[in-house]
Scaffold this motif. Structure first.
Motif, mmCIF file in Angstrom:
data_model
loop_
_atom_site.group_PDB
_atom_site.id
_atom_site.type_symbol
_atom_site.label_atom_id
_atom_site.label_comp_id
_atom_site.label_asym_id
_atom_site.label_seq_id
_atom_site.Cartn_x
_atom_site.Cartn_y
_atom_site.Cartn_z
ATOM 1 N N ALA A 125 26.774 41.712 31.870
ATOM 2 C CA ALA A 125 28.308 41.670 31.853
ATOM 3 C C ALA A 125 28.581 40.699 31.174
ATOM 4 O O ALA A 125 28.384 39.200 31.949
ATOM 5 C CB ALA A 125 29.003 42.325 33.079
ATOM 6 N N ASP A 126 30.638 40.360 30.738
ATOM 7 C CA ASP A 126 30.702 38.647 31.219
ATOM 8 C C ASP A 126 31.777 39.172 31.980
ATOM 9 O O ASP A 126 32.626 39.311 32.639
ATOM 10 C CB ASP A 126 31.975 38.420 29.714
ATOM 11 N N LEU A 127 32.200 37.395 32.407
ATOM 12 C CA LEU A 127 33.011 37.750 33.888
ATOM 13 C C LEU A 127 33.199 36.327 33.971
ATOM 14 O O LEU A 127 33.501 34.740 33.451
ATOM 15 C CB LEU A 127 32.422 37.673 35.144
ATOM 16 N N LEU A 128 34.911 36.130 34.473
ATOM 17 C CA LEU A 128 35.687 34.883 34.283
ATOM 18 C C LEU A 128 35.783 34.880 35.521
ATOM 19 O O LEU A 128 36.587 35.577 36.359
ATOM 20 C CB LEU A 128 37.740 35.265 33.365
ATOM 21 N N VAL A 129 35.652 33.838 36.040
ATOM 22 C CA VAL A 129 36.113 33.311 37.337
ATOM 23 C C VAL A 129 37.560 32.441 37.746
ATOM 24 O O VAL A 129 37.554 31.864 36.905
ATOM 25 C CB VAL A 129 34.788 32.314 38.519
ATOM 26 N N LEU A 130 38.022 33.297 38.390
ATOM 27 C CA LEU A 130 39.497 32.188 38.645
ATOM 28 C C LEU A 130 39.861 31.402 39.445
ATOM 29 O O LEU A 130 39.355 31.723 40.696
ATOM 30 C CB LEU A 130 40.936 32.322 38.312
ATOM 31 N N ASP A 131 40.314 30.793 39.412
ATOM 32 C CA ASP A 131 40.997 29.282 40.744
ATOM 33 C C ASP A 131 42.463 29.734 41.359
ATOM 34 O O ASP A 131 42.478 29.573 42.384
ATOM 35 C CB ASP A 131 41.192 28.254 40.341
ATOM 36 N N ALA A 132 43.088 30.972 40.555
ATOM 37 C CA ALA A 132 44.287 31.635 41.760
ATOM 38 C C ALA A 132 44.105 33.211 41.119
ATOM 39 O O ALA A 132 43.696 33.244 40.530
ATOM 40 C CB ALA A 132 45.129 31.068 41.057
ATOM 41 N N ASP A 133 45.246 34.617 42.236
ATOM 42 C CA ASP A 133 45.110 35.522 41.915
ATOM 43 C C ASP A 133 45.757 36.032 40.932
ATOM 44 O O ASP A 133 47.411 35.997 40.465
ATOM 45 C CB ASP A 133 45.275 35.972 42.852
ATOM 46 N N PRO A 134 45.527 36.457 39.765
ATOM 47 C CA PRO A 134 46.233 37.419 38.462
ATOM 48 C C PRO A 134 46.827 38.293 38.955
ATOM 49 O O PRO A 134 48.123 38.847 38.259
ATOM 50 C CB PRO A 134 45.048 37.320 37.282
ATOM 51 N N LEU A 135 46.478 38.689 39.905
ATOM 52 C CA LEU A 135 47.633 40.074 40.397
ATOM 53 C C LEU A 135 48.404 39.530 40.958
ATOM 54 O O LEU A 135 49.543 40.395 41.329
ATOM 55 C CB LEU A 135 46.578 41.262 41.541
ATOM 56 N N HIS A 136 48.783 38.475 41.903
ATOM 57 C CA HIS A 136 50.090 38.237 41.928
ATOM 58 C C HIS A 136 50.747 37.013 41.248
ATOM 59 O O HIS A 136 52.159 37.750 41.218
ATOM 60 C CB HIS A 136 49.789 36.196 42.936
ATOM 61 N N ASP A 137 50.187 36.403 39.890
ATOM 62 C CA ASP A 137 50.925 36.020 38.694
ATOM 63 C C ASP A 137 50.375 35.951 37.864
ATOM 64 O O ASP A 137 49.510 35.549 37.466
ATOM 65 C CB ASP A 137 51.263 34.575 38.738
ATOM 66 N N ILE A 138 50.198 36.717 36.616
ATOM 67 C CA ILE A 138 49.139 37.146 35.912
ATOM 68 C C ILE A 138 49.463 36.091 34.809
ATOM 69 O O ILE A 138 48.191 35.679 34.097
ATOM 70 C CB ILE A 138 49.883 37.807 34.625
ATOM 71 N N ARG A 139 49.993 34.463 34.991
ATOM 72 C CA ARG A 139 50.040 33.598 34.000
ATOM 73 C C ARG A 139 48.761 33.061 35.096
ATOM 74 O O ARG A 139 47.835 31.696 34.653
ATOM 75 C CB ARG A 139 50.787 32.425 34.398
ATOM 76 N N ASN A 140 48.401 33.593 36.098
ATOM 77 C CA ASN A 140 47.132 33.192 36.873
ATOM 78 C C ASN A 140 45.413 32.845 35.893
ATOM 79 O O ASN A 140 44.918 32.495 35.712
ATOM 80 C CB ASN A 140 46.346 33.030 38.438
ATOM 81 N N THR A 141 45.520 33.441 34.979
ATOM 82 C CA THR A 141 44.673 33.945 33.787
ATOM 83 C C THR A 141 44.096 33.174 33.390
ATOM 84 O O THR A 141 43.012 32.281 32.821
ATOM 85 C CB THR A 141 44.813 35.122 32.788
#
Length: 191
Positions: A125-141
């Motif tokens: 599967a593919d996975l994206l690991v983020l440095d901030a929570d996109p559920l808090h702010d979608i721009r964090n994607t």
């Protein structure tokens, strides 16, 4: 094309496309929107806002929405434009979680692809690991730390190298030959 006044004059990710392509966008935008009267521009903006309401109503009615931004459309860079599309879905009334589902599970279902819970054993599967929570702010994607593609971890340093290679390739891409034609209308309905 509904919001030509909101079109940026420069965005960092444009460097991943050939310069000749990006340089043509203002002329294309002017050709499509330059003759509008002020009233027509206001009407087009109302149409854009109507589209946001329509997306909200479709979602509220249980219609599956699948995110996946057009390519070949001016001012959009494949991959990067999806972040803007997610923000538009949130502006239309979806929660960040619902917007993320539209770009992942629901998009996969719409294409008949496996989703989490349906991936067979041994499939990557593919996975994206983020440095901030996109559920808090979608721009964090956009705050990407690393990715897993086909089961292989691509750390930040390698991702930077891959993007640098894309940038270099774009810089070396010559314009199409004289007389060559583009297919598709390029009318993805985006700013």
């Amino acid at each position: 094309m509904e919001l030509p006044d909101d079109v940026p004059s420069r965005v960092a990710e444009w460097k991943y496309l050939p310069a000749w392509q990006v340089e043509n966008w203002p002329d294309q935008l002017a050709a499509l929107t330059g003759g509008r009267t002020r009233e027509q521009a206001r009407q087009i903006r109302r149409i854009f806002e109507h589209r946001l309401r329509l997306v909200r109503e479709l979602h509220g009615a249980g219609v599956r929405l699948a995110a996946g931004t057009d390519t070949g459309t001016g001012y959009l860079v494949p991959g990067f434009a999806l972040h803007d599309e997610l923000a538009l879905l949130v502006a239309a009334g979806l929660t960040p979680a619902e917007a993320l589902r539209a770009a992942t599970r629901d998009a996969a279902r719409s294409l008949g692809l496996p989703t989490i819970g349906t991936v067979a054993r041994g499939q990557a599967a593919d996975l994206l690991v983020l440095d901030a929570d996109p559920l808090h702010d979608i721009r964090n994607t956009r705050r990407i730390h690393g990715v897993v593609v086909d089961g292989r971890w691509i750390p930040p340093e390698e991702r930077r190298r891959l993007l640098a290679a894309v940038e270099a390739a774009a810089a070396q891409t010559p314009p199409p030959q004289q007389g060559a034609t583009m297919t598709g209308c390029g009318c993805g309905g985006h700013p």
